[in-house]
Design a protein around this motif. Sequence first.
Motif, PDB file in Angstrom:
ATOM      1  N   GLY A  43     -68.476  17.001 -96.547  1.00  0.00           N
ATOM      2  CA  GLY A  43     -68.049  18.459 -96.045  1.00  0.00           C
ATOM      3  C   GLY A  43     -68.293  18.538 -94.901  1.00  0.00           C
ATOM      4  N   ARG A  44     -68.902  17.808 -94.093  1.00  0.00           N
ATOM      5  CA  ARG A  44     -69.019  18.009 -92.568  1.00  0.00           C
ATOM      6  C   ARG A  44     -67.782  17.218 -91.693  1.00  0.00           C
ATOM      7  N   HIS A  45     -67.606  17.808 -90.665  1.00  0.00           N
ATOM      8  CA  HIS A  45     -66.744  17.296 -89.538  1.00  0.00           C
ATOM      9  C   HIS A  45     -67.703  16.797 -88.410  1.00  0.00           C
ATOM     10  N   ILE A  46     -67.389  15.493 -87.917  1.00  0.00           N
ATOM     11  CA  ILE A  46     -68.069  14.791 -86.709  1.00  0.00           C
ATOM     12  C   ILE A  46     -67.038  14.448 -85.868  1.00  0.00           C
ATOM     13  N   GLY A  47     -67.061  15.102 -84.527  1.00  0.00           N
ATOM     14  CA  GLY A  47     -66.457  14.813 -83.573  1.00  0.00           C
ATOM     15  C   GLY A  47     -66.919  13.586 -82.571  1.00  0.00           C
ATOM     16  N   VAL A  87     -62.318  18.502 -73.865  1.00  0.00           N
ATOM     17  CA  VAL A  87     -62.496  17.463 -74.735  1.00  0.00           C
ATOM     18  C   VAL A  87     -63.415  18.328 -75.890  1.00  0.00           C
ATOM     19  N   VAL A  88     -64.283  18.957 -75.656  1.00  0.00           N
ATOM     20  CA  VAL A  88     -65.071  19.761 -76.610  1.00  0.00           C
ATOM     21  C   VAL A  88     -64.115  20.795 -77.293  1.00  0.00           C
ATOM     22  N   ASP A  89     -63.318  21.392 -76.383  1.00  0.00           N
ATOM     23  CA  ASP A  89     -62.318  22.530 -76.894  1.00  0.00           C
ATOM     24  C   ASP A  89     -61.400  21.817 -77.920  1.00  0.00           C
ATOM     25  N   GLU A  90     -60.991  20.748 -77.475  1.00  0.00           N
ATOM     26  CA  GLU A  90     -59.999  20.300 -78.481  1.00  0.00           C
ATOM     27  C   GLU A  90     -60.587  19.595 -79.906  1.00  0.00           C
ATOM     28  N   LEU A  91     -61.914  19.039 -79.720  1.00  0.00           N
ATOM     29  CA  LEU A  91     -62.401  18.764 -80.880  1.00  0.00           C
ATOM     30  C   LEU A  91     -62.941  19.809 -82.025  1.00  0.00           C
ATOM     31  N   ALA A  92     -63.259  21.054 -81.090  1.00  0.00           N
ATOM     32  CA  ALA A  92     -63.427  22.340 -81.776  1.00  0.00           C
ATOM     33  C   ALA A  92     -62.415  22.827 -82.503  1.00  0.00           C
ATOM     34  N   GLY A  93     -61.289  22.653 -81.854  1.00  0.00           N
ATOM     35  CA  GLY A  93     -59.925  23.016 -82.463  1.00  0.00           C
ATOM     36  C   GLY A  93     -59.588  22.200 -83.646  1.00  0.00           C
ATOM     37  N   ALA A  94     -59.608  21.102 -83.663  1.00  0.00           N
ATOM     38  CA  ALA A  94     -59.426  20.137 -84.954  1.00  0.00           C
ATOM     39  C   ALA A  94     -60.457  20.388 -86.003  1.00  0.00           C
ATOM     40  N   MET A  95     -61.508  20.810 -85.675  1.00  0.00           N
ATOM     41  CA  MET A  95     -62.467  20.991 -86.844  1.00  0.00           C
ATOM     42  C   MET A  95     -62.771  22.378 -87.358  1.00  0.00           C
TER      43      MET A  95
END
Length: 279
Positions: A43-47, A87-95
Amino acid sequence: MTDSTATPDPTEPPAAREPRRVVVTGADSGIGRACAVALAAPGRHIGLTWHTDEAGAQATAQEVRGRGAEAHVAHLNLTDPPSGSRVVDELAGAMGGLDTLVMSSGTGSSTLLLDMTYEQWREVVSVDLDGAFCCLQAAARHMVDGGGGRVVAITSVHEHAPRVGAGPYCAAKGGLGLLVKTAALELAEHGITVNAVAPGEIATPMTGQTDEGVLSGKDRPGIPVARPGDAREIAAVVEFLCSGAAGYVTGASWPVDGGMLTMGPMAGSHLQSHDWRRP
């Protein structure tokens, strides 16, 4: 388990919170990889970010998926610090958001100050301090919007104690340690904790020991427990600090160094003898 994309309920008891949407920088090997795997769960997302070792990052992603989490992989080059924000913003958007950041990216030096070029100085400080600031700031903004979160910076025992030949590294890690304390004060009202973990000698590629088993067979006379650390021993402390159980812990630096800092001037992974143990 709560939907991993849902916004955490600020009325939840702190112990009920868990890291659902996580970014771990420098997750292609060593401490970063160990942290990403430790925080992975169904259930978790890991960037995950990587700088030079994409294959290593993909191997970490495979381990993360094997533990039931979703993995998101991104390239990050913190010699360009503002790219950390992007990159943090992109990963947050994906998750679908972000509630946990572990900053494990780092580089070092082994050059005396009198022999060092300004370019060498700037490379280390850019990655270890400027880049960390950019990642922390971007992540904190997402956490404010989401109702809280956890930030853990991997510093070093050299946040607290100097080392010859490591001037920019010591300066950057010391600065990062104080940035952690300042951020802890400023972000507490938003339900965000900020802490540092300060490793000693850990068997990782950065210390010339590629994820070796270290619980036996490596003698380190200059460390009280007489061996290097294992990256998973760092990850265990990080996992606690990212959990709901650590909701009352903020602004702290946690040495995980086999007792090296406690030795004070007697310490050093370079020592070849156990003579210090006797008066």
